[in-house]
Write a protein that holds these residues in place. Structure first.
Motif, PDB file in Angstrom:
ATOM      1  N   TYR A  34      63.621 -17.775  41.693  1.00 29.16           N
ATOM      2  CA  TYR A  34      63.659 -16.102  42.070  1.00 29.16           C
ATOM      3  C   TYR A  34      62.099 -16.181  42.470  1.00 29.16           C
ATOM      4  CZ  TYR A  34      63.013 -11.321  40.567  1.00 29.16           C
ATOM      5  OH  TYR A  34      62.895  -9.896  41.548  1.00 29.16           O
ATOM      6  N   ARG A  89      63.837 -14.346  45.384  1.00 29.50           N
ATOM      7  CA  ARG A  89      63.957 -12.598  45.787  1.00 29.50           C
ATOM      8  C   ARG A  89      64.692 -12.124  45.067  1.00 29.50           C
ATOM      9  NH1 ARG A  89      59.177 -12.605  43.298  1.00 29.50           N
ATOM     10  NH2 ARG A  89      59.590 -10.647  43.310  1.00 29.50           N
ATOM     11  N   LEU A 106      53.694  -6.460  48.158  1.00 25.91           N
ATOM     12  CA  LEU A 106      53.060  -8.088  47.722  1.00 25.91           C
ATOM     13  C   LEU A 106      54.644  -9.021  48.374  1.00 25.91           C
ATOM     14  CD1 LEU A 106      51.216  -9.839  47.000  1.00 25.91           C
ATOM     15  CD2 LEU A 106      52.911  -9.662  44.064  1.00 25.91           C
ATOM     16  N   GLN A 127      52.798 -10.497  37.412  1.00 19.54           N
ATOM     17  CA  GLN A 127      54.953 -10.018  37.437  1.00 19.54           C
ATOM     18  C   GLN A 127      55.930 -10.915  38.628  1.00 19.54           C
ATOM     19  OE1 GLN A 127      55.770  -6.414  36.718  1.00 19.54           O
ATOM     20  NE2 GLN A 127      53.703  -5.965  34.884  1.00 19.54           N
ATOM     21  N   TYR A 128      55.435 -11.408  39.593  1.00 20.45           N
ATOM     22  CA  TYR A 128      55.762 -12.021  40.729  1.00 20.45           C
ATOM     23  C   TYR A 128      56.987 -12.678  40.365  1.00 20.45           C
ATOM     24  CZ  TYR A 128      57.498 -12.439  45.759  1.00 20.45           C
ATOM     25  OH  TYR A 128      57.061 -13.836  47.116  1.00 20.45           O
ATOM     26  N   ALA A 129      57.103 -13.504  39.353  1.00 21.21           N
ATOM     27  CA  ALA A 129      58.160 -14.490  39.527  1.00 21.21           C
ATOM     28  C   ALA A 129      58.372 -14.305  37.546  1.00 21.21           C
ATOM     29  CB  ALA A 129      57.900 -15.994  39.247  1.00 21.21           C
ATOM     30  N   GLN A 130      58.181 -13.587  36.880  1.00 22.77           N
ATOM     31  CA  GLN A 130      58.607 -13.085  35.808  1.00 22.77           C
ATOM     32  C   GLN A 130      60.065 -12.840  35.959  1.00 22.77           C
ATOM     33  OE1 GLN A 130      56.520 -14.490  33.650  1.00 22.77           O
ATOM     34  NE2 GLN A 130      55.869 -15.035  35.468  1.00 22.77           N
ATOM     35  N   ALA A 131      61.139 -12.089  36.330  1.00 28.33           N
ATOM     36  CA  ALA A 131      62.243 -12.095  36.298  1.00 28.33           C
ATOM     37  C   ALA A 131      63.036 -12.957  35.399  1.00 28.33           C
ATOM     38  CB  ALA A 131      63.445 -11.911  37.798  1.00 28.33           C
ATOM     39  N   GLU A 132      63.723 -12.373  35.320  1.00 28.43           N
ATOM     40  CA  GLU A 132      64.508 -12.733  33.420  1.00 28.43           C
ATOM     41  C   GLU A 132      66.200 -12.598  34.033  1.00 28.43           C
ATOM     42  OE1 GLU A 132      63.752 -14.323  30.465  1.00 28.43           O
ATOM     43  OE2 GLU A 132      61.694 -13.485  31.743  1.00 28.43           O
ATOM     44  N   PRO A 133      66.661 -13.956  33.866  1.00 23.24           N
ATOM     45  CA  PRO A 133      68.160 -14.078  34.022  1.00 23.24           C
ATOM     46  C   PRO A 133      68.648 -13.390  33.600  1.00 23.24           C
ATOM     47  CG  PRO A 133      67.326 -16.216  32.682  1.00 23.24           C
ATOM     48  CD  PRO A 133      66.418 -15.291  33.290  1.00 23.24           C
ATOM     49  N   ARG A 134      70.085 -13.086  34.524  1.00 18.42           N
ATOM     50  CA  ARG A 134      70.802 -12.296  33.251  1.00 18.42           C
ATOM     51  C   ARG A 134      71.668 -12.653  31.736  1.00 18.42           C
ATOM     52  NH1 ARG A 134      76.436 -11.227  35.608  1.00 18.42           N
ATOM     53  NH2 ARG A 134      75.589 -13.036  36.796  1.00 18.42           N
ATOM     54  N   PHE A 190      65.094 -21.124  36.733  1.00 23.27           N
ATOM     55  CA  PHE A 190      65.496 -20.114  37.486  1.00 23.27           C
ATOM     56  C   PHE A 190      64.124 -18.518  38.237  1.00 23.27           C
ATOM     57  CE2 PHE A 190      66.080 -15.138  36.969  1.00 23.27           C
ATOM     58  CZ  PHE A 190      66.983 -14.686  37.613  1.00 23.27           C
ATOM     59  N   ARG A 191      63.210 -19.071  37.438  1.00 22.79           N
ATOM     60  CA  ARG A 191      62.227 -18.382  37.382  1.00 22.79           C
ATOM     61  C   ARG A 191      61.555 -18.936  38.692  1.00 22.79           C
ATOM     62  NH1 ARG A 191      60.210 -17.813  32.063  1.00 22.79           N
ATOM     63  NH2 ARG A 191      60.761 -15.633  32.060  1.00 22.79           N
ATOM     64  N   ASP A 242      46.385  -9.242  40.252  1.00 26.29           N
ATOM     65  CA  ASP A 242      46.533  -9.358  39.704  1.00 26.29           C
ATOM     66  C   ASP A 242      47.865  -9.513  39.322  1.00 26.29           C
ATOM     67  OD1 ASP A 242      44.470 -11.697  40.182  1.00 26.29           O
ATOM     68  OD2 ASP A 242      43.131 -10.364  38.694  1.00 26.29           O
ATOM     69  N   SER A 243      47.707  -8.207  38.514  1.00 28.21           N
ATOM     70  CA  SER A 243      49.335  -7.912  37.657  1.00 28.21           C
ATOM     71  C   SER A 243      50.469  -8.077  38.564  1.00 28.21           C
ATOM     72  CB  SER A 243      48.983  -5.877  37.576  1.00 28.21           C
ATOM     73  OG  SER A 243      48.099  -6.069  36.742  1.00 28.21           O
ATOM     74  N   ALA A 244      50.094  -7.561  40.077  1.00 27.56           N
ATOM     75  CA  ALA A 244      51.754  -8.260  40.765  1.00 27.56           C
ATOM     76  C   ALA A 244      51.349  -9.846  40.730  1.00 27.56           C
ATOM     77  CB  ALA A 244      50.941  -7.224  41.955  1.00 27.56           C
ATOM     78  N   LEU A 245      50.731 -10.560  41.286  1.00 29.39           N
ATOM     79  CA  LEU A 245      51.364 -12.176  41.006  1.00 29.39           C
ATOM     80  C   LEU A 245      51.794 -12.383  39.723  1.00 29.39           C
ATOM     81  CD1 LEU A 245      48.297 -13.600  42.976  1.00 29.39           C
ATOM     82  CD2 LEU A 245      50.821 -13.280  43.365  1.00 29.39           C
ATOM     83  N   MET A 248      55.966  -4.311  44.681  1.00 25.71           N
ATOM     84  CA  MET A 248      56.713  -5.756  44.537  1.00 25.71           C
ATOM     85  C   MET A 248      56.874  -5.923  45.912  1.00 25.71           C
ATOM     86  SD  MET A 248      56.766  -8.060  42.232  1.00 25.71           S
ATOM     87  CE  MET A 248      55.141  -7.937  41.097  1.00 25.71           C
ATOM     88  N   ALA A 262      51.756  -2.330  38.806  1.00 26.57           N
ATOM     89  CA  ALA A 262      51.985  -3.880  40.289  1.00 26.57           C
ATOM     90  C   ALA A 262      53.376  -4.010  39.244  1.00 26.57           C
ATOM     91  CB  ALA A 262      51.203  -4.288  38.773  1.00 26.57           C
TER      92      ALA A 262
END
Lengths: 196, 189
Positions: free
Chosen positions: B39, B43, B126, A22-29, B35-36, A17-20, B123, B117
């Motif tokens: 991404y 990746r 996963l 954060q899977y797409a929670q990247a922030e752009p520059r 963006f998300r 759950d935690s990994a998923l 990552m 995680a």
């Protein structure tokens, strides 16, 4: 054992759950919007630039194509075979006059959908021309045989009177050889013929 | 010196046919979502940003059509998804064994699941597991991972019923869980 398995399952569930999450929670520059808008601002300018130069580019392309066509067209043509247009006449006097062989009739070529090829046709014409050249002497002069050379030497060395005498003598012998005895036909007797 | 976005856009106005306020609003409101989505597929932050730029360039190109679209957000999400899929490259194969070993070490050291995680190795693990899923399950679980993407919106994007999205997400999670458990228990075998 079961409690350990449950604990392990729960750990894996939580980890997944935690990994998923954060899977797409990247922030752009930082400054993504500004960069995007700047990039979008350039786009209409590029389009306008392209439209402004398009007619000039098209005209230049047409001129270039014309220059290439007219300059390259002459060079690319195959060299024509220089054939003198001689009348095609048979070499002998008695032979009928031969007219130049015409090329294949145009309708036939167009019917077959084939374009007449220039190189083979030129070679055919050249061959025909070379074969139909009028000769100065017929038959063609050739070296004398041994017998002919002896006869020629004899004629040159013998005085003309002797030659004439030989000719007369030869002619008289020939006539004598050809002399045929007179026909001797016995008279026909009538009685004998009736009895038969 | 950074130029404010408002200033940049105001300079662009004379070059386009009509005021571009609508597109500027779209950039401000939806660039993070776009963006998300990019991404989640690519990746890689740089690749994702390139995909975002391409998405909004397409929006600029089809502005007239975009004005007729009722839900611009869904339209952008769909374009971003397709752009990202088109740009997707094969990443170098990550060794699942190495990543699993690192995750096991963290777990054995007493780290919490959310700490593990957040780690790069988890990552990578996963990503490898998701990449091995069938395409329909992979797309569903990838979109479900985007926080702002509800199942209904993912269903519209994938052109499938919402219930199918939920089923696929469930099946994908089951497969991921089984494989993850097997990798984490591998040391005991």
């Amino acid at each position: 054992m079961t409690e350990k398995n449950e604990k392990r399952d729960r750990f894996v569930d939580d980890l997944l759950d935690s990994a998923l999450a954060q899977y797409a929670q990247a922030e752009p520059r930082a400054g993504l919007e500004g960069r995007l808008l700047a990039r979008l601002r350039l786009e209409p300018e590029r389009a306008a630039f392209g439209w402004r130069w398009l007619p000039m580019a098209a005209a230049a392309a047409v001129v270039l194509a014309a220059v290439l066509y007219f300059s390259g067209g002459r060079e690319s043509r195959p060299p024509e075979v220089a054939v003198e247009p001689r009348p095609l006449v048979a070499p002998t006097v008695t032979a009928p006059t031969v007219t130049p062989t015409p090329g294949p009739p145009a309708p036939l070529a167009s019917r077959a959908g084939l374009r007449p090829r220039s190189a083979p046709r030129a070679s055919i014409q050249a061959a025909a021309a070379s074969s139909s050249v009028r000769r100065e002497q017929f038959p063609s002069p050739a070296a004398l045989s041994e017998q002919e050379q002896l006869l020629l030497r004899f004629v040159k060395q013998t005085p003309p009177r002797e030659l004439q005498g030989l000719a007369r003598q030869n002619r008289a012998e020939t006539i004598q050889e050809l002399r045929v005895d007179a026909l001797d036909i016995p008279p026909v007797v009538v009685g004998e013929a009736d009895s038969q | 010196m950074a130029v404010p976005a408002q200033v940049i856009w105001s300079r662009a106005i004379p070059m386009v046919e009509e005021p571009a306020d609508d597109l500027e609003v779209l950039v401000q409101e939806h660039s993070a979502l776009v963006f998300r989505i990019a991404y989640s597929v690519l990746r890689n932050p740089q690749d994702a940003e390139d995909a975002v730029q391409e998405t909004f360039l397409r929006a600029l190109r089809y502005r007239k059509r975009l004005r007729q679209v009722e839900d611009a957000r869904s339209w952008l999400a769909r374009v971003a998804w397709r752009v990202a899929l088109d740009r997707r490259r094969r990443h170098p194969e990550t060794s699942l064994e190495d990543a699993a070993h690192a995750v096991r070490s963290l777990r054995d050291s007493g780290a919490a699941s959310d700490q593990i995680a957040a780690g790069r190795q988890m990552m990578a693990l996963l990503e490898g597991l998701i990449a091995a899923l069938p395409e329909d399950l992979r797309h569903a679980i990838t979109l479900s991972a985007v926080e702002e993407m509800p199942a209904a919106e993912a269903a519209a994007l994938l052109d499938i019923p919402e219930a199918t999205v939920r089923t696929r997400v469930f099946r994908a999670r089951q497969i991921l869980k089984e494989k993850l458990a097997a990798l984490l228990e591998a040391r005991h075998d």
